[in-house]
Write a protein that holds these residues in place. Structure first.
Motif: not given
Length: 87
Positions: A10-34
């Motif tokens: 909905y906000h169009g953020l990239k995985i890297k931006e989401i990881a930074r904003q939520l203080e998560l690793s990029q791999k975690t964000v990728e797993k959540y999205l998957s």
């Protein structure tokens, strides 16, 4: 996981931006999205199959009871005069 999905879709953020904003690793964000996308896909497939099954079942029931429906329609009493309703 929901927040990750909302930020991504909905906000169009990239995985890297989401990881930074939520203080998560990029791999975690990728797993959540998957996981979320896999769940949505399974849900859509289930709903699609359920819709097909219900359509098929209702068509079959209608074909089996077609004569009952036709009798009900032909046997319907038409009221041409409003006074007939109160007799």
């Amino acid at each position: 996981m929901r927040k990750v999905f909302v930020l991504s879709r909905y906000h169009g953020l990239k995985i890297k931006e989401i990881a930074r904003q939520l203080e998560l690793s990029q791999k975690t964000v990728e797993k959540y999205l998957s996981r979320v996308l896999k769940g949505l896909k399974e849900c859509l497939i289930y709903k699609e199959l359920l819709s097909f099954y219900l359509f098929f079942l209702s068509s079959w029931i209608f074909s089996q009871n077609k004569s009952i429906f036709e009798e009900g329609i032909s046997g319907f009493i038409r009221v041409t005069n409003i006074e007939q309703l109160y007799i």
